[in-house]
Design an enzyme around this catalytic site. Sequence first.
Site, short mmCIF file in Angstrom:
data_model
loop_
_atom_site.label_atom_id
_atom_site.label_comp_id
_atom_site.label_asym_id
_atom_site.label_seq_id
_atom_site.Cartn_x
_atom_site.Cartn_y
_atom_site.Cartn_z
N CYS A 53 -0.18 24.76 -1.61
CA CYS A 53 -1.39 25.40 -1.09
C CYS A 53 -1.61 25.15 0.39
O CYS A 53 -1.90 26.08 1.16
CB CYS A 53 -2.62 25.03 -1.92
SG CYS A 53 -3.15 23.32 -1.85
N HIS A 103 -7.65 21.36 -3.93
CA HIS A 103 -6.93 22.62 -3.78
C HIS A 103 -7.56 23.44 -2.67
O HIS A 103 -8.74 23.27 -2.36
CB HIS A 103 -6.97 23.40 -5.10
CG HIS A 103 -6.06 24.58 -5.14
ND1 HIS A 103 -4.70 24.48 -4.94
CD2 HIS A 103 -6.30 25.89 -5.34
CE1 HIS A 103 -4.15 25.68 -5.04
NE2 HIS A 103 -5.11 26.55 -5.27
N HIS A 115 -3.72 31.92 -2.92
CA HIS A 115 -3.39 30.50 -2.98
C HIS A 115 -2.06 30.29 -3.69
O HIS A 115 -1.54 31.19 -4.34
CB HIS A 115 -4.52 29.71 -3.68
CG HIS A 115 -4.72 30.08 -5.11
ND1 HIS A 115 -4.72 29.16 -6.13
CD2 HIS A 115 -4.95 31.28 -5.72
CE1 HIS A 115 -4.94 29.75 -7.29
NE2 HIS A 115 -5.09 31.04 -7.06
#
Length: 143
Positions: A53, A103, A115
């Site tokens: 990510c 995240h 993502h």
Amino acid sequence: MFALLLTGCGSTPSGPARPLPAGPSSDIAIHALGLVGTPYRYGGNTPDSGFDCSGLIGYVYKSRIGVAPPRTVAQLSGFGHPVSTHERRTGDLVIFGSGRPFHAGIYVGDGRFVHAPSTGGTVRLDRLDNRYWASQHTAFRRP
């Protein structure tokens, strides 16, 4: 199981829709959308090697606006300046998790973000109102 898969990215040291603005933020969103389908790879930061990510975010921001954001999700949570949910726009970072973020992705408008979510997966487009993501603390940041 899904939450466990996200840990790979996390451990790497809904308001009204706004139209896609012209300029750098739309370039960021368009470039991120073009990477959908690229394989996930822990520590990856190029289309050839795959992305995690934060590697995806770094690649897109560096390619489109010449800014190299920090490499870890924890550092990304302090990058740029905070943006309220109502002021978010395409190209903003979306950070998930309270306390210790786990995240991050790139907001592309209309309640959606791009993502690199998990091992064995690919870069993808998701909705913030998806049951899993809607249950997470969400913050937006702008460089």
